[in-house]
Write a protein that holds these residues in place. Structure first.
Motif, PDB file in Angstrom:
ATOM      1  N   LEU A 125      10.120   3.514  -0.032  1.00  0.00           N
ATOM      2  CA  LEU A 125      10.424   2.753   1.174  1.00  0.00           C
ATOM      3  C   LEU A 125      11.893   2.388   1.149  1.00  0.00           C
ATOM      4  CD1 LEU A 125       9.045   1.445   3.662  1.00  0.00           C
ATOM      5  CD2 LEU A 125       8.892  -0.631   2.320  1.00  0.00           C
ATOM      6  N   THR A 126      12.593   2.721   2.227  1.00  0.00           N
ATOM      7  CA  THR A 126      14.012   2.387   2.317  1.00  0.00           C
ATOM      8  C   THR A 126      14.268   1.568   3.575  1.00  0.00           C
ATOM      9  OG1 THR A 126      14.503   4.466   3.463  1.00  0.00           O
ATOM     10  CG2 THR A 126      14.766   4.456   1.075  1.00  0.00           C
ATOM     11  N   VAL A 127      15.304   0.743   3.498  1.00  0.00           N
ATOM     12  CA  VAL A 127      15.742  -0.074   4.622  1.00  0.00           C
ATOM     13  C   VAL A 127      17.169   0.347   4.936  1.00  0.00           C
ATOM     14  CG1 VAL A 127      16.200  -2.413   5.425  1.00  0.00           C
ATOM     15  CG2 VAL A 127      14.285  -1.985   3.877  1.00  0.00           C
ATOM     16  N   GLU A 155      16.721   0.898  -1.200  1.00  0.00           N
ATOM     17  CA  GLU A 155      15.340   1.222  -1.530  1.00  0.00           C
ATOM     18  C   GLU A 155      14.595  -0.059  -1.843  1.00  0.00           C
ATOM     19  OE1 GLU A 155      12.624   3.795  -4.664  1.00  0.00           O
ATOM     20  OE2 GLU A 155      14.805   3.908  -4.799  1.00  0.00           O
ATOM     21  N   VAL A 156      13.366  -0.172  -1.345  1.00  0.00           N
ATOM     22  CA  VAL A 156      12.521  -1.326  -1.636  1.00  0.00           C
ATOM     23  C   VAL A 156      11.701  -0.990  -2.867  1.00  0.00           C
ATOM     24  CG1 VAL A 156      10.651  -2.794  -0.783  1.00  0.00           C
ATOM     25  CG2 VAL A 156      12.412  -1.963   0.795  1.00  0.00           C
ATOM     26  N   ILE A 157      11.805  -1.840  -3.891  1.00  0.00           N
ATOM     27  CA  ILE A 157      11.085  -1.611  -5.137  1.00  0.00           C
ATOM     28  C   ILE A 157      10.178  -2.818  -5.411  1.00  0.00           C
ATOM     29  CG2 ILE A 157      11.301  -1.308  -7.630  1.00  0.00           C
ATOM     30  CD1 ILE A 157      14.047  -0.024  -7.083  1.00  0.00           C
ATOM     31  N   LEU A 158       8.908  -2.552  -5.677  1.00  0.00           N
ATOM     32  CA  LEU A 158       7.974  -3.608  -6.046  1.00  0.00           C
ATOM     33  C   LEU A 158       7.781  -3.571  -7.553  1.00  0.00           C
ATOM     34  CD1 LEU A 158       5.166  -3.325  -3.343  1.00  0.00           C
ATOM     35  CD2 LEU A 158       7.180  -4.780  -3.338  1.00  0.00           C
ATOM     36  N   LEU A 159       7.819  -4.704  -8.175  1.00  0.00           N
ATOM     37  CA  LEU A 159       7.608  -4.778  -9.629  1.00  0.00           C
ATOM     38  C   LEU A 159       6.172  -5.064  -9.935  1.00  0.00           C
ATOM     39  CD1 LEU A 159      10.778  -6.845 -10.526  1.00  0.00           C
ATOM     40  CD2 LEU A 159      10.491  -4.367 -10.590  1.00  0.00           C
ATOM     41  N   ARG A 165       0.817  -1.215   0.000  1.00  0.00           N
ATOM     42  CA  ARG A 165       0.000   0.000   0.000  1.00  0.00           C
ATOM     43  C   ARG A 165       0.850   1.265   0.000  1.00  0.00           C
ATOM     44  NH1 ARG A 165      -5.525  -0.284   2.012  1.00  0.00           N
ATOM     45  NH2 ARG A 165      -6.164  -2.454   2.043  1.00  0.00           N
ATOM     46  N   ALA A 166       1.927   1.257   0.789  1.00  0.00           N
ATOM     47  CA  ALA A 166       2.786   2.439   0.854  1.00  0.00           C
ATOM     48  C   ALA A 166       3.370   2.770  -0.514  1.00  0.00           C
ATOM     49  CB  ALA A 166       3.905   2.224   1.868  1.00  0.00           C
ATOM     50  N   ILE A 167       3.837   1.746  -1.211  1.00  0.00           N
ATOM     51  CA  ILE A 167       4.512   1.978  -2.489  1.00  0.00           C
ATOM     52  C   ILE A 167       3.524   2.129  -3.645  1.00  0.00           C
ATOM     53  CG2 ILE A 167       6.075   0.950  -4.192  1.00  0.00           C
ATOM     54  CD1 ILE A 167       7.594  -0.289  -1.792  1.00  0.00           C
ATOM     55  N   LYS A 168       2.629   1.164  -3.791  1.00  0.00           N
ATOM     56  CA  LYS A 168       1.740   1.139  -4.954  1.00  0.00           C
ATOM     57  C   LYS A 168       0.579   2.118  -4.850  1.00  0.00           C
ATOM     58  CE  LYS A 168       3.577  -2.130  -7.524  1.00  0.00           C
ATOM     59  NZ  LYS A 168       3.910  -1.981  -8.919  1.00  0.00           N
ATOM     60  N   GLU A 169       0.018   2.257  -3.666  1.00  0.00           N
ATOM     61  CA  GLU A 169      -1.150   3.123  -3.530  1.00  0.00           C
ATOM     62  C   GLU A 169      -0.777   4.516  -3.037  1.00  0.00           C
ATOM     63  OE1 GLU A 169      -4.042   1.120  -1.111  1.00  0.00           O
ATOM     64  OE2 GLU A 169      -4.159  -0.591  -2.484  1.00  0.00           O
TER      65      GLU A 169
END
Length: 85
Positions: free
Chosen positions: A71-73, A81-85, A62-66
Motif C-alpha cells: 500500500l502506497t500513499v 509505503e504504508v507498513i504495518l508492524l 486486510r490488504a497488507i496482512k491478508e
C-alpha cells in the motif's frame, strides 16, 4: 417495483443480519484527536467517525496482512509505503 416490504431485501440479495455491539473502551488522546479531526472535516457524528476509521483500518490491515499487497500513499511530497508492524 418488487412486492417486498420496504427495507426488506429479496432472498437472492439478502445479507445476514448483524446485531450492533456496544463497546466501552478507553482511547488515547491521539485517538481522540483523530476522531475529532474526522468529525470536524466531514461534519459527522462521533459514532460515524469511529465507524469510518475502523473501516479504513480494516481495509488497510486486510490488504497488507491478508492479501500480501503493498500500500502506497502519493501526495505532493512524493510517495510513501504504508507498513504495518
Amino acid at each position: 417495483m418488487s412486492g417486498n416490504r420496504p427495507g426488506v431485501e429479496s432472498p437472492q440479495h439478502s445479507r445476514p443480519t448483524v446485531t450492533p455491539k456496544r463497546i466501552n473502551v478507553a482511547i488515547s488522546p491521539e485517538m481522540v484527536r483523530a476522531l475529532e479531526n474526522v468529525i470536524t472535516r466531514e461534519g459527522i457524528t462521533l459514532t460515524e467517525a469511529l465507524r469510518r476509521l475502523v473501516g479504513y483500518g480494516d481495509f488497510v490491515y486486510r490488504a497488507i496482512k491478508e492479501g500480501g499487497e503493498q500500500l502506497t500513499v502519493t501526495g505532493p511530497d512524493g510517495t510513501r509505503e504504508v507498513i504495518l508492524l
